[in-house]
Design a protein around this motif. Structure first.
Motif, PDB file in Angstrom:
ATOM      1  N   PRO A 286       0.790  -1.237   0.000  1.00 18.37           N
ATOM      2  CA  PRO A 286       0.000   0.000   0.000  1.00 18.37           C
ATOM      3  C   PRO A 286       0.818   1.282   0.000  1.00 18.37           C
ATOM      4  O   PRO A 286       0.492   2.227  -0.719  1.00 18.37           O
ATOM      5  CB  PRO A 286      -0.854  -0.133   1.267  1.00 18.37           C
ATOM      6  N   THR A 287       1.910   1.328   0.798  1.00 17.65           N
ATOM      7  CA  THR A 287       2.703   2.557   0.869  1.00 17.65           C
ATOM      8  C   THR A 287       3.377   2.850  -0.462  1.00 17.65           C
ATOM      9  O   THR A 287       3.332   3.977  -0.974  1.00 17.65           O
ATOM     10  CB  THR A 287       3.756   2.444   1.976  1.00 17.65           C
ATOM     11  N   MET A 289       2.505   1.749  -3.401  1.00  8.15           N
ATOM     12  CA  MET A 289       1.483   2.056  -4.395  1.00  8.15           C
ATOM     13  C   MET A 289       1.023   3.496  -4.257  1.00  8.15           C
ATOM     14  O   MET A 289       0.811   4.196  -5.255  1.00  8.15           O
ATOM     15  CB  MET A 289       0.303   1.097  -4.229  1.00  8.15           C
ATOM     16  N   SER A 290       0.852   3.959  -3.015  1.00  6.38           N
ATOM     17  CA  SER A 290       0.419   5.337  -2.782  1.00  6.38           C
ATOM     18  C   SER A 290       1.449   6.328  -3.286  1.00  6.38           C
ATOM     19  O   SER A 290       1.113   7.329  -3.930  1.00  6.38           O
ATOM     20  CB  SER A 290       0.155   5.546  -1.292  1.00  6.38           C
ATOM     21  N   GLU A 291       2.730   6.028  -3.026  1.00  7.70           N
ATOM     22  CA  GLU A 291       3.795   6.934  -3.467  1.00  7.70           C
ATOM     23  C   GLU A 291       3.881   6.993  -4.987  1.00  7.70           C
ATOM     24  O   GLU A 291       4.217   8.030  -5.567  1.00  7.70           O
ATOM     25  CB  GLU A 291       5.129   6.473  -2.874  1.00  7.70           C
ATOM     26  N   TRP A 297      -4.148   7.317  -3.908  1.00  9.58           N
ATOM     27  CA  TRP A 297      -4.829   7.360  -2.626  1.00  9.58           C
ATOM     28  C   TRP A 297      -3.799   7.285  -1.493  1.00  9.58           C
ATOM     29  O   TRP A 297      -2.657   6.855  -1.694  1.00  9.58           O
ATOM     30  CB  TRP A 297      -5.787   6.166  -2.458  1.00  9.58           C
ATOM     31  N   HIS A 298      -4.229   7.632  -0.280  1.00  8.57           N
ATOM     32  CA  HIS A 298      -3.398   7.423   0.904  1.00  8.57           C
ATOM     33  C   HIS A 298      -3.242   5.917   1.125  1.00  8.57           C
ATOM     34  O   HIS A 298      -4.139   5.132   0.803  1.00  8.57           O
ATOM     35  CB  HIS A 298      -4.054   8.086   2.119  1.00  8.57           C
ATOM     36  N   HIS A 299      -2.115   5.520   1.700  1.00 10.36           N
ATOM     37  CA  HIS A 299      -1.846   4.081   1.843  1.00 10.36           C
ATOM     38  C   HIS A 299      -2.875   3.379   2.727  1.00 10.36           C
ATOM     39  O   HIS A 299      -3.175   2.185   2.525  1.00 10.36           O
ATOM     40  CB  HIS A 299      -0.424   3.847   2.378  1.00 10.36           C
ATOM     41  N   THR A 300      -3.462   4.089   3.679  1.00 10.69           N
ATOM     42  CA  THR A 300      -4.479   3.440   4.512  1.00 10.69           C
ATOM     43  C   THR A 300      -5.751   3.151   3.726  1.00 10.69           C
ATOM     44  O   THR A 300      -6.433   2.154   3.978  1.00 10.69           O
ATOM     45  CB  THR A 300      -4.817   4.315   5.732  1.00 10.69           C
ATOM     46  N   ILE A 302      -5.805   2.418   0.525  1.00 10.91           N
ATOM     47  CA  ILE A 302      -5.488   1.237  -0.287  1.00 10.91           C
ATOM     48  C   ILE A 302      -5.572  -0.020   0.559  1.00 10.91           C
ATOM     49  O   ILE A 302      -6.122  -1.045   0.127  1.00 10.91           O
ATOM     50  CB  ILE A 302      -4.090   1.386  -0.919  1.00 10.91           C
ATOM     51  N   ALA A 303      -5.048   0.051   1.777  1.00  8.17           N
ATOM     52  CA  ALA A 303      -5.065  -1.118   2.660  1.00  8.17           C
ATOM     53  C   ALA A 303      -6.495  -1.524   3.010  1.00  8.17           C
ATOM     54  O   ALA A 303      -6.816  -2.716   3.060  1.00  8.17           O
ATOM     55  CB  ALA A 303      -4.264  -0.825   3.931  1.00  8.17           C
ATOM     56  N   PRO A 327       6.230  -6.819   1.756  1.00  7.64           N
ATOM     57  CA  PRO A 327       4.770  -6.741   1.586  1.00  7.64           C
ATOM     58  C   PRO A 327       4.182  -8.143   1.483  1.00  7.64           C
ATOM     59  O   PRO A 327       4.896  -9.123   1.251  1.00  7.64           O
ATOM     60  CB  PRO A 327       4.610  -5.969   0.277  1.00  7.64           C
TER      61      PRO A 327
END
Length: 333
Positions: A286-287, A289-291, A297-300, A302-303, A327
């Motif tokens: 998630p982190t 992917m967010s970057e 989206w924010h990583h949370t 996505i999670a 991951p």
């Protein structure tokens, strides 16, 4: 693409393929030339060279003996309807997507006539006569063109005939038997059954006019429009209980239904299927992917979407993530 001289630019391709093409007004689905029924490849070239006719935004093809083609026209949006056609009539290498996203399938002509809505509950027309609009005709009002879904003019020589028996079951000539005094009610009921398969009032009006044209004593255009408008009012306000049920939904429809309450999870699933649909497993970070803004989206967020997909059985966790080290490993269910 735009409407600039569509007929002039492409009529020769159809003429070379031996097809009788003629210019049409694609928006109103009207021939732009008189005598279109007698179109030939030679006349197509002559019309294309005419300054006015060459400007037409659509290509019409005479169906039936003249072209050697029969078209199955699907007046319902969605791949499910095309699947119904191919199952019923047999596979064909040549299918067309209309400017409004509907479908057509072409077969070798085998004596079929022109049958409008011959199968109860299915928005399907059999065009073994009359004409059809062909790619790359352009609809300025929709900003889209007709295109070949599969195949093209090169596939014409290999077209199959319609599957034996496909036209037998459910064929009806109800319109021809409608008499004066029952025309309005019969047409209104017909519009009610077809409304669910139409995108808008114009489409339903076109369907109504086609069906009513077979009445022994035709209705006026205003009466046809009135019936269509009434049925469309019932459809758009959720009061149409005569509308016919659509065919079996696709796997894509099922996924959408199961995740309609969680758009984030549905979007993430579509991304996973695009990126990893052919892979046995893949990582979800998630982190990272967010970057990378995939998705942005924010990583949370996505999670959370990932967890929903796991809970609902769309994604399986093979190895859980180890915080700060690696991951998790997953696969599409």
């Amino acid at each position: 693409m735009n409407a600039a001289r569509i007929f002039a630019a492409h009529a020769h391709e159809y003429a070379e393929a031996g097809l009788p093409a003629f210019p049409v007004d694609a928006r109103h689905k009207r021939p732009a030339v008189k005598g279109w029924q007698f179109a030939t490849p030679q006349r197509a070239r002559i019309w294309a060279a005419d300054a006015r006719l060459g400007d037409a935004d659509g290509l019409g093809i005479v169906m039936g003996q003249a072209s050697g083609l029969t078209e199955i026209d699907v007046d319902g949006v969605g791949e499910a309807w095309l699947a119904v056609v191919l199952e019923r009539f047999g596979g064909t290498p040549l299918t067309v997507r209309t400017a409004s996203g509907k479908s057509k399938a072409w077969y070798r002509h085998n004596g079929e006539g022109r049958r409008i809505r011959p199968f109860p509950g299915q928005p399907i027309d059999v065009l073994g006569a009359g004409f059809s609009i062909a790619p790359p005709s352009w609809r300025e009002d929709l900003g889209a063109s007709y295109a070949f879904r599969t195949g093209g003019l090169a596939a014409l020589d290999g077209l199959p005939v319609i599957k034996p028996g496909a036209l037998d079951t459910g064929f009806s000539r109800a319109a021809e038997g409608v008499q004066q005094g029952e025309r309005n009610h019969a047409l209104w009921r017909y519009c009610m059954t077809q409304a669910r398969h139409c995108d808008d009032l114009d489409a339903l009006s076109d369907v109504a006019a086609t069906w009513a044209s077979a009445f022994p004593d035709p209705l006026s255009a205003s009466e046809v429009q009135r019936c269509a408008r009434s049925a469309w009012g019932y459809e758009t306000t959720g009061r149409n209980f005569l509308g016919l049920i659509k065919p079996q939904v696709t796997e894509g429809d099922r996924r959408m239904d199961a995740l309609i309450d969680n758009p984030d999870a549905f979007t993430l699933l579509m991304l996973f299927q695009r990126w990893h649909g052919s892979r046995p497993s893949f990582r979800i970070a998630p982190t990272a992917m967010s970057e990378a803004k995939q998705p942005p989206w924010h990583h949370t967020r996505i999670a959370r979407a990932r967890d929903t997909l796991i809970e609902r059985g769309f994604v399986e966790e093979i190895k859980p993530p180890v915080r700060g080290k690696r991951p998790g490993l997953y696969r599409l269910a």
